[in-house]
Design a protein around this motif. Structure first.
Motif, short mmCIF file in Angstrom:
data_model
loop_
_atom_site.label_atom_id
_atom_site.label_comp_id
_atom_site.label_asym_id
_atom_site.label_seq_id
_atom_site.Cartn_x
_atom_site.Cartn_y
_atom_site.Cartn_z
N ARG A 39 0.84 -1.21 0.00
CA ARG A 39 0.00 0.00 0.00
C ARG A 39 0.87 1.25 0.00
N ASP A 40 1.94 1.26 0.78
CA ASP A 40 2.85 2.41 0.76
C ASP A 40 3.33 2.68 -0.67
N VAL A 41 3.73 1.62 -1.37
CA VAL A 41 4.21 1.77 -2.75
C VAL A 41 3.11 2.37 -3.62
N ARG A 42 1.90 1.87 -3.47
CA ARG A 42 0.80 2.37 -4.30
C ARG A 42 0.50 3.85 -4.03
N ILE A 43 0.36 4.22 -2.75
CA ILE A 43 0.00 5.61 -2.44
C ILE A 43 1.11 6.57 -2.84
N VAL A 44 2.35 6.25 -2.48
CA VAL A 44 3.46 7.16 -2.80
C VAL A 44 3.63 7.28 -4.31
N SER A 45 3.54 6.19 -5.04
CA SER A 45 3.71 6.27 -6.49
C SER A 45 2.59 7.09 -7.13
N GLU A 46 1.36 6.92 -6.66
CA GLU A 46 0.26 7.71 -7.21
C GLU A 46 0.46 9.20 -6.95
N LEU A 47 0.92 9.55 -5.76
CA LEU A 47 1.17 10.96 -5.45
C LEU A 47 2.27 11.53 -6.34
N LEU A 48 3.35 10.79 -6.49
CA LEU A 48 4.48 11.28 -7.28
C LEU A 48 4.12 11.42 -8.75
N LEU A 49 3.42 10.43 -9.28
CA LEU A 49 3.11 10.45 -10.71
C LEU A 49 1.97 11.39 -11.04
N GLY A 50 1.26 11.86 -10.02
CA GLY A 50 0.15 12.78 -10.26
C GLY A 50 0.49 14.23 -10.01
N ALA A 51 1.76 14.51 -9.72
CA ALA A 51 2.14 15.89 -9.37
C ALA A 51 3.39 16.32 -10.12
N ALA A 52 3.41 17.59 -10.50
CA ALA A 52 4.60 18.15 -11.13
C ALA A 52 5.64 18.53 -10.10
N GLU A 53 5.18 19.04 -8.95
CA GLU A 53 6.08 19.45 -7.87
C GLU A 53 6.12 18.37 -6.80
N TRP A 54 7.31 17.93 -6.45
CA TRP A 54 7.49 16.92 -5.41
C TRP A 54 7.93 17.63 -4.13
N ASN A 55 7.01 18.31 -3.49
CA ASN A 55 7.33 19.05 -2.28
C ASN A 55 6.80 18.32 -1.05
N ALA A 56 7.11 18.85 0.12
CA ALA A 56 6.74 18.19 1.37
C ALA A 56 5.22 18.07 1.51
N GLU A 57 4.49 19.09 1.05
CA GLU A 57 3.04 19.07 1.18
C GLU A 57 2.41 17.93 0.40
N LEU A 58 3.09 17.45 -0.63
CA LEU A 58 2.55 16.38 -1.48
C LEU A 58 2.23 15.13 -0.67
N PHE A 59 3.02 14.88 0.38
CA PHE A 59 2.89 13.62 1.11
C PHE A 59 1.99 13.69 2.33
N ALA A 60 1.32 14.84 2.51
CA ALA A 60 0.41 14.97 3.66
C ALA A 60 -0.69 13.90 3.64
N PRO A 61 -1.32 13.60 2.51
CA PRO A 61 -2.34 12.55 2.52
C PRO A 61 -1.77 11.18 2.87
N TYR A 62 -0.57 10.89 2.39
CA TYR A 62 0.09 9.62 2.73
C TYR A 62 0.36 9.53 4.21
N ALA A 63 0.90 10.60 4.79
CA ALA A 63 1.22 10.59 6.22
C ALA A 63 -0.04 10.40 7.05
N GLU A 64 -1.12 11.07 6.67
CA GLU A 64 -2.37 10.97 7.42
C GLU A 64 -2.98 9.57 7.32
N GLU A 65 -3.03 9.05 6.10
CA GLU A 65 -3.61 7.72 5.91
C GLU A 65 -2.78 6.66 6.62
N ARG A 66 -1.48 6.76 6.51
CA ARG A 66 -0.61 5.74 7.13
C ARG A 66 -0.69 5.79 8.65
N ARG A 67 -0.78 6.99 9.19
CA ARG A 67 -0.86 7.12 10.65
C ARG A 67 -2.09 6.37 11.19
N GLU A 68 -3.24 6.58 10.57
CA GLU A 68 -4.45 5.91 11.02
C GLU A 68 -4.43 4.42 10.68
#
Length: 410
Positions: A311-340
């Protein structure tokens, strides 16, 4: 002069090679750094829960993993103290629980790592093995220095990805804190072959005497075995003959055909680890993201490690491939979902530990009460179902302190 990449991934195992494959297939330039020259059996997870199989399908990695071992386990039977074997067999759980998934995928960990590493290379990843002395620099222009064949190299990237396991160098150097619960038991595993009397279509788990046992078939006669046991028995499987003593522990009076297991051939090392869950508040730092065990891992008692990683691979890859800018804010949804997600899985593992990894007559009586009460009230211990279907499909109250107390006080 430093080499330039979109991503540098530290760690070439399941998480690192899996993510590298997905990114490279999408046209990203990727460097993977792996410390080992060959993937060896060091007793890691080899059972991919059905919800993890779904994640593999969604990332396009399912066929790669099937190439390592194309076997789904169709049935689960619980044996053990207090349980009648015939009754358990009549109540066998069919494991095709999610649409399009035939059951858990049973695959050797070294073989899965190698299959994904090869897939990453075929996709265009620059994959290097035998690296050491890794130094990560975080920030807006992250970089990695490393040694290979006696020479120091440097690579710069848009993002550094830590996929280097429980003892993650990337996590430590990035200053990301890892939180751990108190160890509550030990967990040991070993691979055997020649267990020809064990049915290929049945996995089992249960508690007998002072051990919790697990049996996962991978092929006719080939089984991955695990045992959990009490903290005071820390040295139970230490010493020169530990493999044979581990195997002898599978002479289980409550498990039909257990002699087929105890009489099998030792096919790998026996290794024990302390059991507890761990987590990070956020698996990110400037220019860095963690995934897999590097970002925190679940107590292996419920076998969630590979599903979590996929799941980590899926979420992170989707975020990276769906964004032009790879900034810290990009991973906020991943951090939130993974925490819960990890909180829920910790709770589910804690419940399962109460039911199956505590020993003696009182523990057996409580186990039987939980089983009986759950038959009339599915809310009792509902969170344990998440091991198969994933934590997000169940209501939040299934993972509450009240739910845990209901199991503890059954």
């Amino acid at each position: 002069m430093a080499e330039q990449y979109d991503a540098v991934i530290v760690g070439g195992g399941i998480a690192g090679s899996g993510l590298g494959t997905v990114l490279a297939r999408a046209g990203k330039s990727v460097l993977t750094l792996e410390k080992t020259l060959a993937f060896e059996d060091i007793v890691r997870g080899e059972w991919i829960a059905p919800w993890g199989v779904v994640e593999a399908m969604r990332t396009g990695l399912y066929d790669v993993l099937r190439g390592a071992n194309d076997y789904h386990i169709p049935r689960h039977i619980e044996y053990g103290d207090g349980l009648d074997p015939a009754t358990g067999e009549s109540r066998a759980l069919l494991l095709a629980l999610l649409p399009g998934v035939a059951g858990p995928l049973s695959v050797g960990h070294p073989q899965a790592c190698q299959a994904l590493f090869d897939a990453a290379t075929a996709a265009g990843v620059s994959a290097r093995r035998g690296v050491s002395d890794i130094v990560v620099e975080s920030g807006p222009a992250p970089s990695v220095r490393y040694t290979m064949d006696g020479t120091t190299h440097e690579a710069q990237a848009r993002l550094i990805i830590g996929a280097d396991g429980r003892g993650s160098v990337v996590r430590r150097q990035a200053g990301i804190a890892l939180h751990q619960e108190k160890t509550h038991h030990y967990f040991a595993g070993m691979l055997v072959e020649g267990a020809d009397g064990w049915p290929i279509d049945v996995e089992t788990m249960g508690t007998e005497g002072d051990v919790q046992f697990f049996v996962f078939p991978q092929a006719p006669g080939r089984l991955r075995l695990y045992l959990s046991f009490a903290l005071e028995q820390k040295s139970r499987f230490a010493g020169h003959d530990k493999e044979q003593r581990f195997l002898d522990s599978f002479r289980l009076s409550t498990v039909p055909n257990s002699e087929a297991i105890a009489g099998a051939r030792i096919a790998g090392p026996c290794h024990a680890v302390p059991n507890q869950s761990s987590w990070t508040d956020s698996p990110t730092a400037p220019g860095i993201v963690l995934l897999g065990d590097a970002a925190g891992y679940n107590d292996p008692i419920t076998g969630q490690g590979l599903a979590v990683t996929l799941r980590d691979v899926r979420i992170v890859s989707e975020l990276l491939l769906g964004a032009a800018e790879w900034n810290a804010e990009l991973f906020a949804p991943y951090a939130e979902e993974r925490r819960e997600r990890m909180r829920r899985l910790r709770m589910a593992a804690a419940m399962d530990s109460i039911v199956h990894a505590e020993f003696g007559p009182e523990a057996t009586a409580r186990k039987m009460r939980v089983i009986t009460q759950a038959a009339g009230d599915p809310a009792i211990g509902m969170a344990r179902v998440s091991a198969m279907v994933g934590p997000e499909l169940l209501p939040a109250e299934a993972f509450s302190d009240d739910a845990l107390e209901a199991v503890r006080n059954a």
